[in-house]
Scaffold this motif. Structure first.
Motif, mmCIF file in Angstrom:
data_model
loop_
_atom_site.group_PDB
_atom_site.id
_atom_site.type_symbol
_atom_site.label_atom_id
_atom_site.label_comp_id
_atom_site.label_asym_id
_atom_site.label_seq_id
_atom_site.Cartn_x
_atom_site.Cartn_y
_atom_site.Cartn_z
ATOM 1 N N GLU A 30 0.791 -1.355 -0.108
ATOM 2 C CA GLU A 30 0.290 -0.115 0.163
ATOM 3 C C GLU A 30 0.569 1.325 -0.057
ATOM 4 O O GLU A 30 1.358 2.274 -0.389
ATOM 5 C CB GLU A 30 -1.219 0.203 1.311
ATOM 6 N N ILE A 31 1.857 0.913 0.793
ATOM 7 C CA ILE A 31 2.854 2.518 0.430
ATOM 8 C C ILE A 31 3.325 2.502 -0.299
ATOM 9 O O ILE A 31 3.577 3.635 -0.431
ATOM 10 C CB ILE A 31 4.108 1.636 2.270
ATOM 11 N N ASN A 32 4.115 1.653 -1.190
ATOM 12 C CA ASN A 32 4.834 1.510 -2.425
ATOM 13 C C ASN A 32 3.091 2.327 -3.352
ATOM 14 O O ASN A 32 4.162 2.664 -4.251
ATOM 15 C CB ASN A 32 5.051 -0.071 -3.022
ATOM 16 N N ALA B 236 4.333 5.284 -5.275
ATOM 17 C CA ALA B 236 4.020 5.272 -7.168
ATOM 18 C C ALA B 236 3.089 6.784 -7.660
ATOM 19 O O ALA B 236 3.349 7.796 -8.392
ATOM 20 C CB ALA B 236 3.749 4.692 -7.300
ATOM 21 N N ARG B 237 2.139 7.417 -6.866
ATOM 22 C CA ARG B 237 1.163 7.897 -7.056
ATOM 23 C C ARG B 237 1.809 9.340 -6.875
ATOM 24 O O ARG B 237 1.791 10.582 -7.113
ATOM 25 C CB ARG B 237 -0.165 8.291 -6.166
ATOM 26 N N TYR B 238 2.514 9.557 -5.598
ATOM 27 C CA TYR B 238 3.182 10.832 -5.027
ATOM 28 C C TYR B 238 4.228 11.369 -6.278
ATOM 29 O O TYR B 238 4.397 12.286 -6.850
ATOM 30 C CB TYR B 238 4.169 10.718 -4.050
ATOM 31 N N GLU B 239 4.947 10.295 -6.762
ATOM 32 C CA GLU B 239 6.520 10.480 -7.406
ATOM 33 C C GLU B 239 5.331 10.769 -8.379
ATOM 34 O O GLU B 239 6.529 11.420 -9.582
ATOM 35 C CB GLU B 239 6.934 9.343 -7.835
ATOM 36 N N ARG B 240 4.554 10.270 -9.157
ATOM 37 C CA ARG B 240 3.440 10.706 -10.708
ATOM 38 C C ARG B 240 3.042 12.190 -10.068
ATOM 39 O O ARG B 240 3.506 12.640 -11.958
ATOM 40 C CB ARG B 240 2.532 9.724 -10.492
#
Length: 168
Positions: free
Chosen positions: A26-28, A32-36
């Motif tokens: 879930e954290i990954n 990934a969403r934050y990175e995008r």
């Protein structure tokens, strides 16, 4: 007894590992969403810096280029407006024409109905004329049944009119 204790401890340990693994997944996903989102913001920032640099190169003395750009924008805006608004205006005019035709048709119908009602009013005698005729015929000596037959009215109607005029 030790085996049960060891088995229970190992089950608790496995559950903890599964929970940790699920949280990690879930954290990954969140990372990934934050990175995008950060990547998108950085790309927007780069594009804005590029536009600012292009505007900084633009000279205020270069009015011909500015006027040309304004003309092109105005033409493009006019073309898009014509493309979208003209069909709407045509549709509205078409609707107005249909409504006008309907209104004139209704006026014609009303006129025809008024003419028919006037004609019907001329054909059918008024109630007052009818009453006067009944009284005149009764005073001339005709019986109630004869008056009803001659005027095509019911005997009750003749008696009612005569009672109103206090003749019967």
């Amino acid at each position: 007894m030790e085996i049960y204790l060891f088995g229970g401890f190992s089950i608790v340990l496995i559950i903890i590992f599964v929970l940790i693994f699920m949280k990690d997944v879930e954290i990954n996903r969140r990372f990934a969403r934050y990175e995008r989102a950060i990547e998108s913001a950085m790309q927007d920032n780069f594009n804005l810096k590029k536009q600012i640099a292009a505007l900084a190169k633009f000279k205020h003395d270069d009015t011909d280029e500015l006027e040309d750009m304004q003309k092109r924008l105005q033409e493009k805006l006019q073309a898009e407006l014509n493309e979208k608004i003209i069909p709407i205006i045509k549709a509205i005019k078409s609707i107005e024409r249909v409504i006008d035709e309907f209104a004139s048709e209704q006026k014609d119908r009303m006129f025809n109905l008024e003419e028919r009602t006037r004609d019907i009013g001329k054909i059918t005698p008024s109630a007052q004329d009818e009453e006067e005729q009944i009284v005149r015929m009764f005073n001339s000596g005709k019986s109630i049944e004869t008056i009803a037959k001659d005027l095509h009215l019911g005997v009750g109607r003749i008696e009612f009119v005569l009672k109103l005029h206090q003749l019967a």
